[in-house]
Write an enzyme that holds these catalytic residues in place. Structure first.
Site: not given
Ligand code: TYM
Length: 327
Positions: A111, A192, A195
């Site tokens: 990022k 990947k 968003k």
């Molecule tokens: P985030 O918002 O990027 O993604 C949310 C969840 O979706 C999964 N994910 C994916 N899984 C499969 N293929 C993809 N292309 C894909 N894109 C996203 C991510 O692995 C995630 O599980 N840091 C985290 C948010 C967070 C969090 C936490 C999660 C903050 N605190 C505590 C769990 C526990 C994040 O940026 O996810």
């Protein structure tokens, strides 16, 4: 007791990557675990956000949780910034985190790459994520594959804290599904599905119409071999579409391979679009009913109260363990 904490950042329009890696697994997990599902809005602001969009997307993610089938009577659903303990434990966890550890995080490297400047919070983000999880004494954390490294750091930090100050935090285990935990872009299977990708054809959004879904899958890159066969090494684009199909249809990869044996990609892509639309349309309908409702606000208020209670108890223990004056 088995307890889960997980969430999806309101940093962009939710797509089928987050659905496969997180939202869909949440639905089965809620049957077995005590669950806290939150909207990590404090994480979203580590990169620039338009305030109106952040507001709407935070409500969107909460509404999608419920629309997809998370039961608010069983699970605690809340918005992170409404539970101040996250920010406070986040700071305390930063004091336990080494600069070098944060610098090794691949998400930070990706990022920040090529940017003149990034926020300090983008760098310290994994310490806040650790706090999110540890506050609830979560035993398990369902995430997509890209969060594995953050979970490993969370485990290291929990152990480090417990060794320094006495047993305070549960050391959590990740739950990473074998199917759908790494959904790649429809335009480029080496990246990947994300968003933050500005190319709208790189992903299917949860609010796309059936027509848009059909068009996007029709445009998705494949290869010239013409056989529906899983092989991530030599056929990553087709393998990705097969995994997406498995996520939406519930069919196994072997069953999908058998069904399309000897056929090209045409009918496979059409059926894939239908399977995705069939799953997403009812979710969209429920989302529209709930997103601007008093019901959603009531669920989030109740969730923030319940989450605060659990989080504050852990925060107090952590502060006492570290030697802060508490009354
Ligand atoms: P985030 O918002 O990027 O993604 C949310 C969840 O979706 C999964 N994910 C994916 N899984 C499969 N293929 C993809 N292309 C894909 N894109 C996203 C991510 O692995 C995630 O599980 N840091 C985290 C948010 C967070 C969090 C936490 C999660 C903050 N605190 C505590 C769990 C526990 C994040 O940026 O996810």
């Amino acid at each position: 007791m088995k307890r889960v904490l997980s969430g999806i950042k309101p940093s962009g329009e939710l797509n089928i990557g987050g659905f496969g890696g997180a939202l869909q697994p949440f639905l089965t997990i809620q049957q077995e675990y005590e669950c806290f599902f939150f909207v990590p809005d404090l994480h979203a602001v580590t990169v620039k956000q338009d305030p109106k969009e952040l507001y709407q997307r935070s409500k969107d993610i909460a509404a999608f949780y419920i629309a997809a089938g998370i039961d608010p009577k069983k699970c605690t659903i809340f918005i992170q910034s409404q539970v101040p303990a996250h920010a406070e434990l986040g700071w305390l966890m930063e004091t336990q985190t080494h600069f070098g550890e944060l610098g090794r995080m691949t998400q930070y490297k990706e990022k920040s790459e090529g940017k003149d400047s990034v926020s300090a919070a983008l760098f310290t983000y994994p310490a806040l994520m650790a706090a999110d999880i540890l506050l609830y004494q979560a035993t398990h954390v369902p995430v997509g594959d890209d969060q594995k490294q953050h979970l490993e750091l969370t485990r290291d930090l929990a152990q480090r804290f417990n060794n320094r100050y006495g047993s305070t935090f549960v050391v959590p285990e990740p739950i990473i599904q074998s199917l759908g935990s790494r959904i790649m872009g429809l335009d480029d299977p080496s990246k990947k599905m994300s968003k933050s990708n500005p190319n709208r054809n790189s992903c299917v959004h949860l609010l796309d119409s059936p027509d848009e879904i059909r068009k996007k899958f029709a445009k998705a890159v494949t290869d010239s071999e013409g056989s529906v066969r899983l092989d991530w090494e030599t056929k990553p684009a087709v393998s990705n579409l097969m995994e997406i199909y498995a996520v939406f249809s519930g069919d196994s990869i072997a069953a999908i391979e058998r069904r399309y044996e000897g056929q090209g990609y045409g009918s496979f892509k059409k059926d894939l679009a239908e399977a995705a639309a069939e799953r997403l349309i009812p979710i969209q309908e429920r989302y529209r009913e709930i997103v601007d409702s008093a019901e959603l606000i009531a669920i989030l208020k109740d969730g923030a109260l319940k989450a605060s209670e659990a989080a504050n108890a852990t925060l107090l223990r952590a502060k006492q363990a570290m030697g802060f004056v508490t009354f």
